[in-house]
Design an enzyme around this catalytic site. Structure first.
Site, mmCIF file in Angstrom:
data_model
loop_
_atom_site.group_PDB
_atom_site.id
_atom_site.type_symbol
_atom_site.label_atom_id
_atom_site.label_comp_id
_atom_site.label_asym_id
_atom_site.label_seq_id
_atom_site.Cartn_x
_atom_site.Cartn_y
_atom_site.Cartn_z
ATOM 1 N N HIS A 268 -1.355 0.422 -9.882
ATOM 2 C CA HIS A 268 -1.917 -0.520 -8.899
ATOM 3 C C HIS A 268 -2.498 -1.738 -9.625
ATOM 4 C CE1 HIS A 268 -3.768 -0.952 -4.617
ATOM 5 N NE2 HIS A 268 -3.411 -2.132 -5.120
ATOM 6 N N GLU B 299 -4.015 7.449 -4.226
ATOM 7 C CA GLU B 299 -4.361 6.997 -5.578
ATOM 8 C C GLU B 299 -5.659 7.649 -6.044
ATOM 9 O OE1 GLU B 299 -4.312 2.718 -5.627
ATOM 10 O OE2 GLU B 299 -2.246 2.659 -4.904
ATOM 11 N N ARG C 192 0.856 -1.181 0.000
ATOM 12 C CA ARG C 192 0.000 0.000 0.000
ATOM 13 C C ARG C 192 0.895 1.236 0.000
ATOM 14 N NH1 ARG C 192 -3.335 -2.815 -1.634
ATOM 15 N NH2 ARG C 192 -5.408 -3.270 -0.798
#
Ligand code: DGY
Length: 324
Positions: free
Chosen positions: A284, A266, A237
């Site tokens: 991602h 994000e 993360r």
């Protein structure tokens, strides 16, 4: 009357098909992250919520629909969900562990190689017509074979990542609260403390969940402890790394490079990162294969089915609610 589900984005068909066999399913119609208001609206009159890691499922959303009985996350990480509030309301929350383990570990290796051998930079260079013939000092990178691999977080994905080093004869170090017998037995991996893994790793890969104690785990102090030739890989993360310190470390060459799949805010990419050549960035997409995403969809649907039928979902992250 059949129960109703709200799915916050179109997911692979096998999962939706399974849900449709048992429930009335409404899927958010747009290919973008829904706003909080849109999730609340979609959830009205629904018994189950199937959401993505990009949907912050907070207190207001959980409290918005009294019928809500199950939250199935379409991800292994579930830091996007206020599990505490769900638990207080006796709502099971589930995730999708296992099915994306190797896929995510493979992406960590893809990043490791693309940074160490500068493949993205080399591709751009060659396409742009800059290749004028073989040259002794062109695109020098870092060897991988016989180097030291550091794994922070030796759970499922960290372990799979370490195992894939087998052909490269690497010395494997890991840092985790728990001893990992398999890594020690099969790879002769050494459990070391945090400082040692920072100081000795040529490649350092992060595989921890985002929790309070892992927030900004890697910041300026840690980056300065790393080797000058080191490469940092993050597929966990974004908030595990202090991005502003990382940008400085890459700019000022405290380390050789970084490979990143995840970011703190994000889809925003940290300021200054995109102009750097010694970082490879991905959107991602560590779990983004046809196989893994289909399996995640089935797993999320199976969790939903169990939860709404009053059973413990197979991948429940708050099973304590069933003990009450
Ligand atoms: C997850 O499932 O948590 C991953 O980050 C998806 O790529």
């Amino acid at each position: 009357m059949s129960m109703k589900i709200f799915v916050t984005r179109k997911i692979p068909e096998p999962g939706l098909e399974l849900l449709r066999k048992h429930f009335e399913v409404e899927v958010y119609p747009h290919d973008r992250v829904p706003s909080e208001e849109e999730i609340i609206k979609g959830l009205q009159g629904k018994d189950g919520l199937l959401c993505l890691l990009s949907d912050p499922i907070d207190k207001d959303i959980i409290h918005s629909e009294p019928r809500l009985k199950m939250i199935a996350n379409y991800a292994v990480g579930y830091n996007n969900i206020d599990v505490k509030t769900a638990t207080e309301k006796c709502i099971p929350v589930s995730n999708t562990p296992g099915v994306l383990t190797d896929t995510t570990a493979e992406m960590a290796w893809a990043l490791l190689f693309s940074v160490s051998r500068r493949t993205v930079e080399g591709d751009k260079f060659t396409r742009n017509g800059n290749f004028k013939g073989w040259a002794p000092m062109l695109m020098l990178g870092q060897d991988v074979t016989n180097k030291t691999l550091g794994v922070i977080g030796a759970g499922r994905i960290g372990t799979a990542f370490a195992f894939k080093s087998k052909g490269f004869h690497m010395k494997v170090l890991y840092c985790d609260v728990n001893k990992n017998e398999i890594l020690e037995k099969e790879l002769d991996a050494k459990k070391v403390d945090f400082d040692k893994i920072l100081e000795e790793s040529d490649f350092l890969s992060l595989h921890v969940p985002l929790i309070q104690s892992t927030y900004h785990l890697i910041g300026e102090k840690e980056l300065r402890k790393m080797k000058k030739n080191a490469i940092l890989i993050n597929t966990s993360r974004g908030s595990v790394v202090d991005e502003q310190s990382l940008v400085r470390a890459l700019k000022e060459k405290w380390i050789f490079g970084a490979g990143l799949d995840v970011y703190e805010n994000e889809p925003e990419i940290p300021i200054g990162l995109k102009s750097l050549e010694n970082v490879v960035i991905q959107p991602h997409s560590a779990s983004a294969t046809f196989e893994s995403r289909a399996n995640m969809a089935i797993m999320a649907a199976e969790n939903m089915l169990a939860g709404l039928h009053g059973e413990i979902p197979p991948n429940c992250v708050n099973p304590e609610i069933f003990e009450k």
